[in-house]
Design a protein around this motif. Structure first.
Motif, PDB file in Angstrom:
ATOM      1  N   LEU A 636       0.910  -1.224  -0.134  1.00  0.00           N
ATOM      2  CA  LEU A 636       0.112   0.064  -0.090  1.00  0.00           C
ATOM      3  C   LEU A 636       0.856   1.218   0.125  1.00  0.00           C
ATOM      4  N   ARG A 637       1.972   1.100   0.669  1.00  0.00           N
ATOM      5  CA  ARG A 637       2.850   2.436   0.841  1.00  0.00           C
ATOM      6  C   ARG A 637       3.638   2.660  -0.888  1.00  0.00           C
ATOM      7  N   ARG A 638       3.827   1.409  -1.424  1.00  0.00           N
ATOM      8  CA  ARG A 638       4.383   1.530  -2.764  1.00  0.00           C
ATOM      9  C   ARG A 638       3.452   1.973  -3.754  1.00  0.00           C
ATOM     10  N   ILE A 639       2.033   1.704  -3.532  1.00  0.00           N
ATOM     11  CA  ILE A 639       1.216   2.234  -4.377  1.00  0.00           C
ATOM     12  C   ILE A 639       0.721   3.670  -4.146  1.00  0.00           C
ATOM     13  N   GLY A 640       0.861   4.114  -2.933  1.00  0.00           N
ATOM     14  CA  GLY A 640       0.827   5.760  -2.784  1.00  0.00           C
ATOM     15  C   GLY A 640      -0.160   6.127  -1.872  1.00  0.00           C
ATOM     16  N   CYS A 641      -1.025   4.997  -0.842  1.00  0.00           N
ATOM     17  CA  CYS A 641      -1.841   5.197   0.092  1.00  0.00           C
ATOM     18  C   CYS A 641      -1.085   6.348   1.223  1.00  0.00           C
ATOM     19  N   ASP A 642      -1.914   7.381   1.564  1.00  0.00           N
ATOM     20  CA  ASP A 642      -1.629   8.162   2.500  1.00  0.00           C
ATOM     21  C   ASP A 642      -1.461   7.573   4.078  1.00  0.00           C
ATOM     22  N   THR A 643      -2.328   7.007   4.556  1.00  0.00           N
ATOM     23  CA  THR A 643      -2.684   6.614   5.880  1.00  0.00           C
ATOM     24  C   THR A 643      -3.153   5.081   6.104  1.00  0.00           C
ATOM     25  N   GLY A 644      -3.032   4.316   6.856  1.00  0.00           N
ATOM     26  CA  GLY A 644      -3.533   2.991   7.060  1.00  0.00           C
ATOM     27  C   GLY A 644      -3.963   2.694   8.288  1.00  0.00           C
ATOM     28  N   GLN A 645      -4.989   1.917   8.434  1.00  0.00           N
ATOM     29  CA  GLN A 645      -5.883   1.541   9.452  1.00  0.00           C
ATOM     30  C   GLN A 645      -6.120   0.184   9.570  1.00  0.00           C
ATOM     31  N   GLY A 646      -5.762  -0.521  10.773  1.00  0.00           N
ATOM     32  CA  GLY A 646      -5.895  -1.856  11.009  1.00  0.00           C
ATOM     33  C   GLY A 646      -5.235  -2.411  12.115  1.00  0.00           C
ATOM     34  N   TRP A 647      -5.385  -3.767  12.248  1.00  0.00           N
ATOM     35  CA  TRP A 647      -5.093  -4.377  13.437  1.00  0.00           C
ATOM     36  C   TRP A 647      -3.376  -4.493  13.335  1.00  0.00           C
ATOM     37  N   LEU A 648      -2.832  -4.131  12.141  1.00  0.00           N
ATOM     38  CA  LEU A 648      -1.293  -4.356  12.207  1.00  0.00           C
ATOM     39  C   LEU A 648      -0.891  -3.002  12.787  1.00  0.00           C
ATOM     40  N   TYR A 649      -1.439  -2.062  13.257  1.00  0.00           N
ATOM     41  CA  TYR A 649      -1.061  -0.867  13.861  1.00  0.00           C
ATOM     42  C   TYR A 649      -1.716  -0.927  15.457  1.00  0.00           C
ATOM     43  N   SER A 650      -3.151  -1.270  15.506  1.00  0.00           N
ATOM     44  CA  SER A 650      -3.823  -1.284  16.586  1.00  0.00           C
ATOM     45  C   SER A 650      -5.021  -1.593  16.525  1.00  0.00           C
ATOM     46  N   ARG A 651      -5.814  -2.267  17.594  1.00  0.00           N
ATOM     47  CA  ARG A 651      -7.178  -2.572  17.721  1.00  0.00           C
ATOM     48  C   ARG A 651      -7.683  -1.164  18.195  1.00  0.00           C
ATOM     49  N   PRO A 652      -8.871  -1.093  18.130  1.00  0.00           N
ATOM     50  CA  PRO A 652      -9.470   0.172  18.799  1.00  0.00           C
ATOM     51  C   PRO A 652      -9.311  -0.046  20.186  1.00  0.00           C
ATOM     52  N   VAL A 653      -8.677   1.142  21.112  1.00  0.00           N
ATOM     53  CA  VAL A 653      -8.217   1.167  22.523  1.00  0.00           C
ATOM     54  C   VAL A 653      -8.660   2.303  23.022  1.00  0.00           C
ATOM     55  N   SER A 654      -8.376   2.622  24.296  1.00  0.00           N
ATOM     56  CA  SER A 654      -8.912   3.405  24.992  1.00  0.00           C
ATOM     57  C   SER A 654      -8.355   4.780  24.785  1.00  0.00           C
ATOM     58  N   PRO A 655      -8.734   5.966  25.418  1.00  0.00           N
ATOM     59  CA  PRO A 655      -7.834   7.124  25.153  1.00  0.00           C
ATOM     60  C   PRO A 655      -6.706   7.234  25.836  1.00  0.00           C
ATOM     61  N   ASP A 656      -6.503   6.425  27.062  1.00  0.00           N
ATOM     62  CA  ASP A 656      -5.056   6.503  27.450  1.00  0.00           C
ATOM     63  C   ASP A 656      -4.206   5.683  26.772  1.00  0.00           C
ATOM     64  N   ARG A 657      -4.625   4.726  26.027  1.00  0.00           N
ATOM     65  CA  ARG A 657      -3.330   4.101  25.102  1.00  0.00           C
ATOM     66  C   ARG A 657      -3.256   4.836  24.140  1.00  0.00           C
ATOM     67  N   ILE A 658      -4.204   5.549  23.547  1.00  0.00           N
ATOM     68  CA  ILE A 658      -3.493   6.641  22.276  1.00  0.00           C
ATOM     69  C   ILE A 658      -2.518   7.464  22.652  1.00  0.00           C
TER      70      ILE A 658
END
Length: 666
Positions: A636-658
């Motif tokens: 996706l980085r090679r294709i040119g996507c600007d941002t990614g979202q998914g479990w590779l980075y993090s599951r939904p978490v609490s505000p403290d974890r952010i």
């Protein structure tokens, strides 16, 4: 003929005599006038000349308690009282009261304390086939069947002994000419101090027949002549009683609940008369199906019309779901052939809900609710079919209903919370923003994700207050992160917005108020709308989106690539970002057709690359959803996507974890 204290004579099965107990006090106003007059006449009359009968001459004292007492004048409104006389007097001519007793249209007989007939009038003789003198000395109870059941027999003996004021009951008797008739029998003391009782017999056959007809009309549908809802529920309740499955039956019950598909169109276009004839024809076919299903069994299913175009087939002592399935199939087959109605060929189909279960532990209400639910499933699944009740599917429906009913109150009670999933820069791995995802901390069902309740909230309108709360909470949290991490570039927060929020509330005013209250800069707020909602925007929604864009708020299209994909709208809508649907990213892992397992399909990659290039040409940023592997991220980085979202980075978490993730890299 009955007073308010006694009540009407209950309907009685023709095969079994019934008894209606009377009050314990005499009430002259509740008995027939002829009976009252005759009783007064017999009580007040002096002794009559001896009569000859089968048992010999009857004594003059047989019809009066005191044969030697002097007569006292008596009127129609009072009972005679005779003072004792020491000297006997010669008999007087028969007074008119005895003539009234003899000629009365009501069958009557005087019975002594031993239960033997002392005398009877002519009507009594006509009713029982003989002269009145023939019944003297015969047991009255045998003539009118007062000893066939213990309850009546006991009450009758109590009246004879003076321990009971009156007996009133209904009996089915046989007329001398052979036909049966219903009579109402009344046994009451002849006078307060008399040892005898007066037995009166009234023919109530016409009244019983009228009652039977009225009951039939009350319990049957006039259009189809089938049992109606009232009779159906009587039979259903009786079948569910304990006795119905303790007498050697299967202990199970089945129900086919059907509704005609498209019947309303027949009524609307051809009129209700044609509709009624169609209903009658349908009823005939259903009855034939029931008769065929009942062949060789104890009884056939009960067919009833519950109202409108709704019918039910009740199977008592069912043998299982197979029996109900066969019955439902036969009904569908029977309704396939066209109907000839008023010179027209009409075709109808039916949707059928089938329920079969143990009779024990269920109720008529529960059974009908299950049948109604299953009928709804049959219609939702395409009509012209039958559907069997599914407890698991019903449990999901009940859960859904429970959520709907408590949604609005849950917002007021503060049962919702927000979690945040990071949006990471594909080029440097830094946290750029977060998507606010709502969770419902349900007291009964636990933590629920948006796919469990957001659609329900949109249906009932509770999405408006819920969406306003999400917006305010997310903006307040984003501002707090900014203040807590002044050395880090501020991150934006992305909030999902439903189309109904745009229509049912002033979204622009709500956003402006929240931004002013929290102090969050407009460019740090991103509103996400689905592609299907945005692509058809016009009028008020489009005006709102443009007003928000002019305010500095970013607008993103969520799940892009799965809806209309009308690229011409992108140049006219105030959109700043596209979020590619996760199905494209997941396709990177699928094998190429005919290729080696594990190799990605190049088709999805080509499509994603084309969409990214188009978006960049229009000045839009692109976020890829559902990124789960480093290989996906690198491509996706090679294709040119600007941002990614998914479990590779993090599951939904609490505000403290952010807060902990700020400054970290993937």
């Amino acid at each position: 003929m009955s007073g308010t204290s006694e009540g009407p004579t209950p309907a009685t099965d023709l095969s079994r005599p019934s008894v209606t107990q009377s009050d314990t006090t005499m009430c002259p106003s509740t008995e027939p006038a002829a009976t009252a007059v005759a009783r007064q006449a017999v009580a007040a009359a002096p002794p009559a000349p001896p009569r000859s009968g089968p048992g010999g001459p009857l004594p003059a004292a047989a019809l009066t308690p005191m044969a030697q007492s002097a007569p006292t004048p008596v009127g129609f409104t009072g009972l005679a009282q005779r003072p004792p006389a020491a000297v006997p007097e010669p008999p007087l001519p028969e007074p008119p009261f005895r003539s009234a007793f003899s000629a009365a249209p009501l069958a009557m007989a005087v019975v002594d304390r031993d239960g033997l007939v002392v005398s009877a009038n002519d009507t009594f003789g006509t009713l029982f086939g003989g002269g009145p003198e023939e019944f003297a000395g015969q047991p009255a109870a045998d003539l009118v069947d007062l000893t066939s059941d213990a309850r009546t027999r006991h009450a009758y003996h109590e009246v004879l002994r003076g321990g009971r004021a009156r007996l009133r009951c209904a009996r089915r008797l046989k007329h001398p000419d052979g036909h049966g008739l219903w009579v109402q029998i009344t046994v009451a003391p002849l006078a307060p101090e008399s040892p005898d009782v007066l037995l009166s017999v009234a023919d109530i056959s016409a009244r019983r027949e009228l009652q039977s007809r009225l009951r039939h009309l009350r319990n049957h549908d006039p259009v189809t002549r089938l049992p109606n809802r009232t009779l159906f529920f009587e039979r259903l309740s009786a079948a569910l009683e304990a006795e119905s499955y303790e007498r050697g039956g299967s202990g199970r019950i089945g129900l086919c609940y059907l509704d005609l598909d498209g019947f309303k169109a027949v009524n609307d276009t051809l009129g209700h008369r044609t509709g009624d004839r169609l209903l009658a024809a349908v009823a005939e076919r259903l009855t034939r199906c029931a008769d065929e299903a009942g062949h060789g069994r104890t009884s056939a299913p009960l067919v009833a019309r519950l109202g409108g175009d709704e019918f039910a087939l009740l199977v008592e002592d069912s043998t299982g779901t197979e029996q109900l399935a066969e019955l439902a199939e036969s009904v569908l087959t029977a309704l396939q052939a066209p109907f000839e109605i008023s010179g027209r060929r009409l075709s109808v189909s039916a949707s059928i809900g089938v329920v079969e279960r143990h009779a024990a532990g269920t109720s008529a209400t529960a059974l009908m609710q299950a049948a109604d639910t299953t009928l709804y499933w049959a219609k939702a699944d395409g009509k012209a079919r039958w559907t069997l009740f599914d407890p698991e599917r019903n449990a999901r429906r009940m859960t859904r209903q429970a959520l709907v009913s408590s949604l609005r109150a849950a917002v007021e009670r503060g049962e919702f919370a927000l979690e945040y999933q990071p949006l990471v820069g594909m080029d440097d791995g830094r946290l750029r923003g977060v998507e606010a995802l709502v969770r419902w901390r349900h007291p009964q069902f636990g933590t629920l994700t948006p796919n469990r309740f957001i659609a329900l909230a949109e249906e009932d309108g509770s999405i408006v207050p819920l969406g306003r709360w999400i917006l305010a909470t997310a903006c307040r949290q984003a501002r707090r992160w900014q203040l807590d991490h002044p050395d880090e570039p501020p991150i934006f927060v992305s909030v999902n917005v439903a189309v109904r929020q745009v229509w049912d509330s002033d979204l622009v005013a709500d956003v402006a108020e929240v931004l002013a209250e929290t102090g969050l800069a407009p460019h740090l707020l991103q509103l996400e709308l689905t592609e299907s909602a945005v692509m058809g925007s016009a009028g008020r929604p489009l005006q709102a989106l443009r007003a928000l864009s002019d305010m500095g708020v970013h607008i993103a299209i969520d799940d892009f690539g799965t809806g209309y994909s009308n690229l011409a709208y992108l140049s006219r809508l105030p959109v700043s970002a596209l979020k590619l649907d996760g199905s494209f990213v997941r396709g990177f892992q699928h094998e190429e057709r005919g290729g080696t397992a594990g190799r990605p399909s190049p088709a999805d990659e080509v499509i994603v690359e084309a969409m990214v290039q188009l978006a960049h040409r229009l000045g839009l940023t692109v976020t890829a959803e559902c990124v789960e592997t480093c290989d996906q991220a690198s491509r996706l980085r090679r294709i040119g996507c600007d941002t990614g979202q998914g479990w590779l980075y993090s599951r939904p978490v609490s505000p403290d974890r952010i807060s902990e993730l700020l400054g970290d890299r993937c």
